[in-house]
Motif scaffolding. Sequence first.
Motif, PDB file in Angstrom:
ATOM      1  N   SER A 123       0.806  -1.219   0.000  1.00  0.00           N
ATOM      2  CA  SER A 123       0.000   0.000   0.000  1.00  0.00           C
ATOM      3  C   SER A 123       0.841   1.271   0.000  1.00  0.00           C
ATOM      4  CB  SER A 123      -0.944  -0.005   1.209  1.00  0.00           C
ATOM      5  OG  SER A 123      -0.211  -0.151   2.418  1.00  0.00           O
ATOM      6  N   PHE A 124       2.076   1.192   0.527  1.00  0.00           N
ATOM      7  CA  PHE A 124       2.928   2.372   0.568  1.00  0.00           C
ATOM      8  C   PHE A 124       3.834   2.485  -0.655  1.00  0.00           C
ATOM      9  CE2 PHE A 124       1.573   2.652   4.914  1.00  0.00           C
ATOM     10  CZ  PHE A 124       1.717   3.996   5.249  1.00  0.00           C
ATOM     11  N   LEU A 125       3.778   1.528  -1.559  1.00  0.00           N
ATOM     12  CA  LEU A 125       4.647   1.550  -2.727  1.00  0.00           C
ATOM     13  C   LEU A 125       4.471   2.806  -3.575  1.00  0.00           C
ATOM     14  CD1 LEU A 125       6.745   0.269  -4.549  1.00  0.00           C
ATOM     15  CD2 LEU A 125       4.946  -1.159  -5.551  1.00  0.00           C
ATOM     16  N   PRO A 126       3.239   3.212  -3.913  1.00  0.00           N
ATOM     17  CA  PRO A 126       3.087   4.444  -4.713  1.00  0.00           C
ATOM     18  C   PRO A 126       3.664   5.673  -4.023  1.00  0.00           C
ATOM     19  CG  PRO A 126       1.042   3.178  -4.687  1.00  0.00           C
ATOM     20  CD  PRO A 126       1.944   2.561  -3.658  1.00  0.00           C
ATOM     21  N   LEU A 127       3.582   5.716  -2.702  1.00  0.00           N
ATOM     22  CA  LEU A 127       4.076   6.881  -1.966  1.00  0.00           C
ATOM     23  C   LEU A 127       5.594   6.956  -2.006  1.00  0.00           C
ATOM     24  CD1 LEU A 127       1.669   6.703   1.106  1.00  0.00           C
ATOM     25  CD2 LEU A 127       1.510   8.225  -0.872  1.00  0.00           C
ATOM     26  N   LEU A 147      13.258   4.480  -1.352  1.00  0.00           N
ATOM     27  CA  LEU A 147      12.501   3.547  -2.183  1.00  0.00           C
ATOM     28  C   LEU A 147      13.195   2.197  -2.227  1.00  0.00           C
ATOM     29  CD1 LEU A 147      10.327   2.738  -4.251  1.00  0.00           C
ATOM     30  CD2 LEU A 147      11.741   3.818  -6.025  1.00  0.00           C
ATOM     31  N   GLY A 148      14.515   2.213  -2.357  1.00  0.00           N
ATOM     32  CA  GLY A 148      15.258   0.958  -2.372  1.00  0.00           C
ATOM     33  C   GLY A 148      15.114   0.176  -1.078  1.00  0.00           C
ATOM     34  N   LEU A 149      15.150   0.887   0.055  1.00  0.00           N
ATOM     35  CA  LEU A 149      14.981   0.224   1.354  1.00  0.00           C
ATOM     36  C   LEU A 149      13.596  -0.412   1.461  1.00  0.00           C
ATOM     37  CD1 LEU A 149      16.568   2.958   3.655  1.00  0.00           C
ATOM     38  CD2 LEU A 149      17.537   0.701   3.149  1.00  0.00           C
ATOM     39  N   TYR A 150      12.581   0.333   1.050  1.00  0.00           N
ATOM     40  CA  TYR A 150      11.213  -0.187   1.111  1.00  0.00           C
ATOM     41  C   TYR A 150      11.078  -1.425   0.219  1.00  0.00           C
ATOM     42  CZ  TYR A 150       6.183  -0.521   0.344  1.00  0.00           C
ATOM     43  OH  TYR A 150       4.895  -0.989   0.229  1.00  0.00           O
ATOM     44  N   LEU A 151      11.632  -1.361  -0.984  1.00  0.00           N
ATOM     45  CA  LEU A 151      11.554  -2.506  -1.899  1.00  0.00           C
ATOM     46  C   LEU A 151      12.327  -3.708  -1.354  1.00  0.00           C
ATOM     47  CD1 LEU A 151      11.961  -0.774  -5.384  1.00  0.00           C
ATOM     48  CD2 LEU A 151       9.863  -1.673  -4.358  1.00  0.00           C
ATOM     49  N   ALA A 152      13.433  -3.449  -0.644  1.00  0.00           N
ATOM     50  CA  ALA A 152      14.191  -4.542  -0.036  1.00  0.00           C
ATOM     51  C   ALA A 152      13.341  -5.270   1.006  1.00  0.00           C
ATOM     52  CB  ALA A 152      15.469  -4.009   0.594  1.00  0.00           C
ATOM     53  N   GLY A 153      12.538  -4.509   1.759  1.00  0.00           N
ATOM     54  CA  GLY A 153      11.619  -5.153   2.705  1.00  0.00           C
ATOM     55  C   GLY A 153      10.509  -5.883   1.988  1.00  0.00           C
ATOM     56  N   LEU A 154       9.951  -5.248   0.975  1.00  0.00           N
ATOM     57  CA  LEU A 154       8.871  -5.854   0.192  1.00  0.00           C
ATOM     58  C   LEU A 154       9.334  -7.132  -0.499  1.00  0.00           C
ATOM     59  CD1 LEU A 154       5.918  -4.853  -0.334  1.00  0.00           C
ATOM     60  CD2 LEU A 154       6.752  -3.944  -2.510  1.00  0.00           C
ATOM     61  N   HIS A 191       8.710 -10.870   0.750  1.00  0.00           N
ATOM     62  CA  HIS A 191       7.493 -11.658   0.558  1.00  0.00           C
ATOM     63  C   HIS A 191       6.891 -11.507  -0.839  1.00  0.00           C
ATOM     64  CE1 HIS A 191       5.152  -7.916   1.244  1.00  0.00           C
ATOM     65  NE2 HIS A 191       6.020  -7.683   2.224  1.00  0.00           N
ATOM     66  N   GLN A 192       7.367 -10.535  -1.621  1.00  0.00           N
ATOM     67  CA  GLN A 192       6.842 -10.360  -2.978  1.00  0.00           C
ATOM     68  C   GLN A 192       7.975 -10.066  -3.966  1.00  0.00           C
ATOM     69  OE1 GLN A 192       2.996  -8.362  -3.599  1.00  0.00           O
ATOM     70  NE2 GLN A 192       3.033  -7.752  -1.450  1.00  0.00           N
ATOM     71  N   PRO A 193       8.910 -10.997  -4.144  1.00  0.00           N
ATOM     72  CA  PRO A 193      10.057 -10.724  -5.020  1.00  0.00           C
ATOM     73  C   PRO A 193       9.660 -10.444  -6.469  1.00  0.00           C
ATOM     74  CG  PRO A 193       9.960 -13.050  -4.415  1.00  0.00           C
ATOM     75  CD  PRO A 193       8.988 -12.344  -3.541  1.00  0.00           C
ATOM     76  N   ALA A 194       8.614 -11.117  -6.961  1.00  0.00           N
ATOM     77  CA  ALA A 194       8.199 -10.893  -8.351  1.00  0.00           C
ATOM     78  C   ALA A 194       7.698  -9.472  -8.561  1.00  0.00           C
ATOM     79  CB  ALA A 194       7.123 -11.898  -8.746  1.00  0.00           C
ATOM     80  N   LEU A 195       7.085  -8.898  -7.530  1.00  0.00           N
ATOM     81  CA  LEU A 195       6.574  -7.541  -7.642  1.00  0.00           C
ATOM     82  C   LEU A 195       7.706  -6.538  -7.829  1.00  0.00           C
ATOM     83  CD1 LEU A 195       4.261  -5.493  -7.516  1.00  0.00           C
ATOM     84  CD2 LEU A 195       4.458  -5.532  -5.017  1.00  0.00           C
ATOM     85  N   ILE A 196       8.856  -6.816  -7.230  1.00  0.00           N
ATOM     86  CA  ILE A 196      10.001  -5.913  -7.352  1.00  0.00           C
ATOM     87  C   ILE A 196      10.442  -5.836  -8.815  1.00  0.00           C
ATOM     88  CG2 ILE A 196      12.321  -5.381  -6.543  1.00  0.00           C
ATOM     89  CD1 ILE A 196      10.035  -5.446  -4.407  1.00  0.00           C
ATOM     90  N   ASP A 197      10.513  -6.988  -9.476  1.00  0.00           N
ATOM     91  CA  ASP A 197      10.899  -7.003 -10.886  1.00  0.00           C
ATOM     92  C   ASP A 197       9.937  -6.183 -11.732  1.00  0.00           C
ATOM     93  OD1 ASP A 197      12.944  -8.681 -10.161  1.00  0.00           O
ATOM     94  OD2 ASP A 197      11.944 -10.515 -10.815  1.00  0.00           O
ATOM     95  N   VAL A 198       8.655  -6.398 -11.517  1.00  0.00           N
ATOM     96  CA  VAL A 198       7.634  -5.689 -12.284  1.00  0.00           C
ATOM     97  C   VAL A 198       7.716  -4.187 -12.017  1.00  0.00           C
ATOM     98  CG1 VAL A 198       5.144  -5.362 -12.594  1.00  0.00           C
ATOM     99  CG2 VAL A 198       6.081  -7.677 -12.375  1.00  0.00           C
TER     100      VAL A 198
END
Length: 296
Positions: free
Chosen positions: A112-116, A130-137, A140-147
């Motif tokens: 939910s915080f990704l757009p922000l 943004l990189g830190l947030y994506l590292a946490g994300l 549990h959702q590695p495929a989402l990071i690629d997309v």
Amino acid sequence: FTEASKRPGQAEDAEKWSAVLQELAALRRQIDDGPFELRLKVGLGRAFDHSWVEVNGKREYAFEKRCRDLAREVLAKPELMTQAAWTMLRDQESSQAHNFIIALGASDHNASFLPLFCADATDEHGGHNLGLYLAGLQQHQPALIDVQLEGLDANPDFPKARLLRPISLTGPTPVNRNLLLRLIAKREVEPFAVGQMFTMGRWLEPLPPAEVRLILEFIATGPPDWPKLMVHIISLYLHPRKPLAAELLPIAERALREIQAPDDSADWDCGQVAIGIAEKDIDKAVQLLRDQIDGV
């Protein structure tokens, strides 16, 4: 002090400090039960409690748990992240901001915080967050990071330089490797900024030497002091001590020959690079040494 005051012979001192300790305990309760922004400021500040417990075989320190609890509180009530709270994430005094942001991503199963965080990535600090947030994300959702990263690359309004920290912090995945090479090929990022990606961590470690060579050769097109950055990158890449791949010998030799007035840190890096060359090609290393002596 509370524990020490219980030791034999400490009764007199304990009596003297009893009132002070009670006042401190009351102040601590006011902070712990206070408004979110106050608790966030304390949680993001310099660590003061280094007690820890073991969680899943790893130590979790009290300051890390505090950040994790604050992140979960935010996810349960997103309106707590006011503009003032977002500003704290950029404050130089917020030394634990990275723990909070990673915890936020790790607990944000709806992203939910990704757009922000994407919208906030307008400068280097925002890109780092943004990189830190994506590292946490990514936990549990590695495929989402690629997309997400490919989508940001395709977005003409998103500054390409802001992709470097997310690529660095989420590791050398196949998508990240291809994305970095694409940015380099199109020269959409600065050589020095790419070099800064590899001044810590082991991002280059699993890459084939030919791919590492492409990245290092791009970095070498940067500012005049690129050799100092280069020897540091290669020194880290060679740790622990190992021979330098044949594909990397030319760029390593060039960096050693062109570096100017190295300081103590760069001097140590130069030594490590020279050892790496010697492990692979002793004749080349000896020639480098001879040339250096002749140049004195």
